[in-house]
Design a protein around this motif. Structure first.
Motif, PDB file in Angstrom:
ATOM      1  N   ARG A 127      58.033  11.600  90.188  1.00  0.00           N
ATOM      2  CA  ARG A 127      58.769  10.233  90.344  1.00  0.00           C
ATOM      3  C   ARG A 127      58.758   9.590  91.477  1.00  0.00           C
ATOM      4  NH1 ARG A 127      64.857  12.039  89.558  1.00  0.00           N
ATOM      5  NH2 ARG A 127      64.038  12.956  87.866  1.00  0.00           N
TER       6      ARG A 127
ATOM      7  N   ARG B   8      57.088   5.670  91.887  1.00  0.00           N
ATOM      8  CA  ARG B   8      57.598   4.797  92.637  1.00  0.00           C
ATOM      9  C   ARG B   8      56.785   4.211  93.988  1.00  0.00           C
ATOM     10  NH1 ARG B   8      62.767   7.064  95.249  1.00  0.00           N
ATOM     11  NH2 ARG B   8      62.714   4.841  96.317  1.00  0.00           N
TER      12      ARG B   8
ATOM     13  N   ARG C  49      54.128   1.938  92.279  1.00  0.00           N
ATOM     14  CA  ARG C  49      54.688   0.652  92.049  1.00  0.00           C
ATOM     15  C   ARG C  49      54.899  -0.217  93.151  1.00  0.00           C
ATOM     16  NH1 ARG C  49      57.960   3.696  88.531  1.00  0.00           N
ATOM     17  NH2 ARG C  49      59.724   3.590  90.058  1.00  0.00           N
TER      18      ARG C  49
ATOM     19  N   ARG D 214      66.472   9.316  94.246  1.00  0.00           N
ATOM     20  CA  ARG D 214      66.889   7.738  94.561  1.00  0.00           C
ATOM     21  C   ARG D 214      67.047   7.250  96.057  1.00  0.00           C
ATOM     22  NH1 ARG D 214      71.097   8.335  91.658  1.00  0.00           N
ATOM     23  NH2 ARG D 214      72.880   8.331  93.191  1.00  0.00           N
TER      24      ARG D 214
END
Length: 462
Positions: free
Chosen positions: A247, A251, A254, A458
């Protein structure tokens, strides 16, 4: 309406109830899996309960770790004796000595069907409590306390030896005892299942499935987890770390593509009549953040801190630098101990307490002193690229919280996140100064491994 229609409706209700209860426990079951489960039931029918269990497990589960929870919930919606949409049990009070004798014979023979019936009879005869009609409830603890199946080991062993041929050497004495203990524990679980089933009939299956069935290891409260649950949690560190690493890498990819630079995009669009045909991106050089953990390893929060340490060690490739500090009322760096501790995670806590200097003249946690010492001795560990995670319940045992020290740390770091394993309703009660610390840094509840994984994925910058 044909007789088959009510039966089909009952089966659908049981299946949807089962799926709903599993979702409440965090299982990712979508419409496709539910449809597959219905088709599997249609194919195998209801005559063989074991086949029903395996068909539903094959279509609804995504990993072996989910199986214990599935089995307990399955037993509520498809209990022993179920053949179609309805089942009945009649309580048959029995003499305790006679029931123990029949249990001995069933354990000796390994007769699963007889053990199922004995579990139902034991709960019905000895597990009821209350003053209402019949019974207000059923208790597996009460049943097992009276029946005491663990005391039957010697009796079952002697009967097994008497029934075996003299030349039969299938089991040594130790292996025989292990097999008998396994059968006894399986019977104890049958009693627990039967008690839950009876309570579910009175209070509703959905309610009991949510409240009386323990969840998977990643949903167990850190502050309530026992040794066995913590050991199971440690086994989930590597799979969770791989998921988080994937994950974070996505990120980072991106982010590397950059964000739109609005001013330059509008300027370029002048050559195309104001239409932004080719957006201009503001690219950022790929830079991995630094991570610092500051962990309270005292008391009940120690399990939470140790699990997080192991998780971060497994994720160390995602950061340019990782440093881990532990404290009770003094702070010491344990980065090296964590790196070596991945080979023996169960003994990590003992090694940290034995080899690091974490206590002064008393053994109680003192956040104010620990934060002050960290701000003075290890100030170089925190810089503009550093993300600091503080792990602890913010209970100071009445000592000075030293808010100024936390403010100095927050002023040097890129971000400071405080993960608190207590529920927010307890913040500020007793000796907790969580609200005061939360006024300076971002404090979030983190009560289990699932929440921890979500927060780490997160909150960490890319």
């Amino acid at each position: 309406m044909s007789p088959a229609q009510p039966a089909a409706a009952g089966a659908v209700a049981r299946l949807t109830g089962l799926v709903g209860a599993l979702r409440d426990h965090g299982f990712g079951i979508g419409t496709g899996e539910s449809v597959d489960a219905g088709r599997a039931l249609e194919a195998v029918g209801f005559t063989d309960r074991a086949r029903v269990r395996e068909a539903l497990a094959a279509t609804l589960l995504h990993g072996e770790a989910q199986r214990p929870v599935f089995d307990r919930v399955f037993d509520l919606y498809f209990p022993v004796g179920h053949s179609g949409p309805a089942e009945t049990y009649e309580d048959t009070p029995a003499d305790l000595a006679a029931l123990r004798e029949r249990l001995t014979r069933a354990l000796t023979a390994g007769d699963d069907a007889a053990l199922d019936l004995l579990a139902a009879e034991a709960v019905g005869g000895f597990g009821g409590y209350g003053s209402g009609p019949g019974s207000d409830g059923w208790s597996s603890h009460r049943t097992l306390s009276l029946l005491r199946p663990e005391t039957l080991l010697a009796r079952v062993r002697e009967r097994h030896r008497a029934a075996a041929a003299p030349e039969d050497a299938e089991f040594t004495d130790r292996l025989l005892d292990d097999e008998i203990r396994r059968r006894i524990e399986a019977f104890r679980e049958r009693v627990r299942t039967e008690a839950r089933r009876r309570v579910a009939e009175r209070q509703g299956r959905d309610r009991v499935a949510r409240r009386a069935v323990a969840g998977t290891a990643d949903t167990v409260d850190f502050l309530l987890a026992g040794r066995a649950q913590l050991d199971e949690l440690r086994r989930t560190v590597r799979p969770l770390a791989r998921k988080l690493a994937t994950r974070l890498a996505a990120r980072r990819r991106r982010a590397a593509r950059g964000e739109i630079d609005l001013r330059r995009t509008l300027r370029r669009s002048l050559s195309t009549g104001g239409v932004p045909v080719r957006p201009v991106l503001r690219r950022r050089p790929p830079r991995r953040p630094e991570l610092v953990l500051l962990c309270d390893v005292s008391g009940s929060v120690a399990g939470f801190a140790q699990f997080t340490m192991l998780l971060v060690q497994a994720l160390h490739d995602q950061f340019s630098r990782v440093r881990v500090f532990a404290f009770v009322n003094r702070v010491d760096e344990v980065t090296g101990l964590i790196a070596r501790g991945s080979a023996d995670p169960a003994g990590l806590g003992d090694r940290i307490l034995a080899e690091a200097e974490l206590t002064g003249w008393h053994g109680q946690s003192d956040y104010g002193t620990a934060l002050g010492e960290f701000a003075e001795r290890y100030a170089e560990a925190v810089g503009p690229r550093t993300v600091v995670f503080v792990l602890g319940d913010a209970r100071t045992n009445g000592s000075d919280p030293n808010l100024a020290a936390l403010e100095r740390i927050a002023g040097r770091a890129r971000r400071v996140h405080w993960l608190n394993p207590e529920q927010p309703s307890l913040w500020g009660t007793g000796d907790s100064v969580a609200p005061a610390y939360a006024g300076l840094v971002d404090m979030r509840p983190c009560r289990n491994a699932r929440q921890l994984g979500a927060l780490v994925g997160r909150l960490l910058p890319v």
